[in-house]
Design an enzyme around this catalytic site. Structure first.
Site, short mmCIF file in Angstrom:
data_model
loop_
_atom_site.label_atom_id
_atom_site.label_comp_id
_atom_site.label_asym_id
_atom_site.label_seq_id
_atom_site.Cartn_x
_atom_site.Cartn_y
_atom_site.Cartn_z
N SER A 27 1.12 -0.92 0.29
CA SER A 27 0.21 0.27 -0.13
C SER A 27 0.86 1.23 -0.13
CB SER A 27 -1.00 -0.52 1.05
OG SER A 27 -1.44 1.43 0.97
N TYR B 111 -2.46 -0.34 10.98
CA TYR B 111 -2.49 -0.83 9.41
C TYR B 111 -1.22 -0.88 8.53
CZ TYR B 111 -4.38 -0.85 4.80
OH TYR B 111 -4.84 -0.96 2.96
N1 NAP Z 1 -8.50 -0.45 -1.60
C1 NAP Z 1 -7.77 0.22 -1.37
O1 NAP Z 1 -7.38 1.50 -1.34
C2 NAP Z 1 -6.20 -0.64 -0.99
C3 NAP Z 1 -4.97 0.85 -0.86
C4 NAP Z 1 -3.86 -0.09 -0.97
C5 NAP Z 1 -3.82 -0.83 -0.54
N2 NAP Z 1 -5.45 -1.55 -0.61
C6 NAP Z 1 -4.76 -3.26 -0.27
O2 NAP Z 1 -5.14 -4.37 -0.96
C7 NAP Z 1 -5.77 -6.01 -0.51
C8 NAP Z 1 -7.16 -5.29 -0.80
O3 NAP Z 1 -8.01 -4.18 0.05
P1 NAP Z 1 -9.46 -4.31 -0.22
O4 NAP Z 1 -9.44 -2.68 -0.46
O5 NAP Z 1 -9.80 -4.93 -1.33
O6 NAP Z 1 -9.92 -4.91 1.05
P2 NAP Z 1 -11.38 -6.13 0.74
O7 NAP Z 1 -12.56 -5.40 0.10
O8 NAP Z 1 -11.65 -5.78 2.14
O9 NAP Z 1 -11.08 -7.30 0.29
C9 NAP Z 1 -10.35 -8.14 1.28
C10 NAP Z 1 -9.84 -9.38 0.72
O10 NAP Z 1 -9.56 -10.34 1.67
C11 NAP Z 1 -9.58 -11.80 1.91
N3 NAP Z 1 -9.62 -11.37 3.51
C12 NAP Z 1 -9.14 -10.92 3.92
N4 NAP Z 1 -8.85 -11.78 5.68
C13 NAP Z 1 -8.73 -13.37 4.74
C14 NAP Z 1 -8.45 -13.61 5.82
N5 NAP Z 1 -7.99 -14.10 7.31
N6 NAP Z 1 -7.70 -15.59 5.25
C15 NAP Z 1 -8.20 -15.32 4.27
N7 NAP Z 1 -8.69 -14.48 3.02
C16 NAP Z 1 -9.19 -12.97 3.49
C17 NAP Z 1 -11.23 -11.51 2.32
O11 NAP Z 1 -12.71 -12.17 1.66
P3 NAP Z 1 -13.07 -13.23 2.78
O12 NAP Z 1 -13.50 -12.21 3.76
O13 NAP Z 1 -13.86 -14.03 1.92
O14 NAP Z 1 -12.07 -13.99 3.79
C18 NAP Z 1 -11.74 -10.17 0.51
O15 NAP Z 1 -11.62 -10.85 -0.61
C19 NAP Z 1 -5.37 -5.74 1.13
O16 NAP Z 1 -3.88 -5.99 0.99
C20 NAP Z 1 -5.89 -3.96 1.34
O17 NAP Z 1 -4.74 -3.64 2.32
C21 NAP Z 1 -6.05 -1.68 -0.95
#
Ligand code: NAP
Length: 234
Positions: free
Chosen positions: A136, A149
């Site tokens: 990130s 985080y």
């Molecule tokens: N969105 C942003 O602006 C942003 C910016 C920078 C970085 N990121 C990074 O991008 C990645 C995805 O973020 P997102 O925004 O798409 O989040 P999200 O919509 O909350 O999706 C998170 C995903 O991870 C899975 N997950 C969470 N805990 C888990 C566990 N213990 N075991 C297996 N799967 C798990 C969830 O599926 P289940 O709940 O079905 O397990 C879901 O598919 C993360 O690493 C986040 O830190 C996001």
């Protein structure tokens, strides 16, 4: 190319998996929610794409090893792993409970390590491959109001950049992606109603495709993707 995407049930992971599948890659979808994974798999297959699913909690080493092995069997090999799954709890040090801190570290740090360890033998069996780690911007710049985080994402960055050096002689390329604001539900905070300025999850899939198809003998080792537009003034 056969690519396992963690956290494929929602948000960025769903966008990455969909983009790669529509680009002709075979994807292994991994997350906890089997129902959401099946829903995505159906959508991909309806559009002519190829995919398999396996559910596990990435905080559990044995479950993760089992799920990645299951996907490797179903896909008949693994060429790449995208460590995308993550958890954001955006609270300052006064408000973040020790349980929330543990849950973020277990998901964002332990989960990346466990999935990597589980995938390595399969990548080696394929003669090498790729690992993409989703860090990130908060893994390279401080995030006031989200110190836990940021700590977890700095750990991903440190692991990923070191892994690049550890694995390059094994013909495994490691890439670190630093997304800025991406439009996923878990990252909608405050009273944001207009999220159109953010990066779309599929656009992170496009940069994964670019990384995975980089010229042989080259590595896109780090990549930052941010929205060009600024958030609307509230
Ligand atoms: N969105 C942003 O602006 C942003 C910016 C920078 C970085 N990121 C990074 O991008 C990645 C995805 O973020 P997102 O925004 O798409 O989040 P999200 O919509 O909350 O999706 C998170 C995903 O991870 C899975 N997950 C969470 N805990 C888990 C566990 N213990 N075991 C297996 N799967 C798990 C969830 O599926 P289940 O709940 O079905 O397990 C879901 O598919 C993360 O690493 C986040 O830190 C996001």
């Amino acid at each position: 190319m056969k690519v396992i995407v963690t956290g494929a049930s929602k948000g960025i992971g769903r966008g990455i998996a969909t983009y790669l599948a529509m680009d002709g890659m075979t994807v292994g979808l991994l997350a906890r929610s089997q129902e959401l994974l099946e829903d995505l798999a159906q959508g991909i297959r309806d559009q002519g794409g190829a995919c398999e699913t396996a559910a596990c909690d990435l905080r559990d080493l044995d479950a993760t090893t089992g799920a990645i092995g299951e996907l490797a069997d179903k896909l008949e090999g693994v060429d790449a792993l995208v460590n995308n799954a993550g958890l954001v709890i955006r609270k300052n040090v006064f408000d973040l409970s020790p349980e929330e801190w543990r849950r973020m570290i277990e998901t964002n740090v332990n989960g990346v390590f466990y999935a990597t360890r589980a995938a390595l033998p399969h990548l080696q069996r394929s003669g090498g491959g790729h690992i993409i780690n989703i860090s990130s911007i908060s893994g390279k710049l401080p995030l006031p109001g989200g110190s836990g985080y940021a700590a977890s994402k700095y750990a991903v960055t440190g692991f990923s950049l070191s892994l690049f050096q550890e694995l390059r002689d094994h013909n495994i390329t490691v890439s670190t992606i630093y997304p800025g604001s991406v439009d996923s539900e878990s990252h909608r905070h405050g009273d944001q109603t207009d999220t159109s300025w953010k990066v779309a999850p599929e656009d992170v899939g496009k940069v994964c495709r670019d990384i995975l198809t980089a010229a042989s003998g080259t590595a896109i080792s780090e990549l930052e993707i941010r929205p060009l537009r600024r958030p609307p003034k509230s």
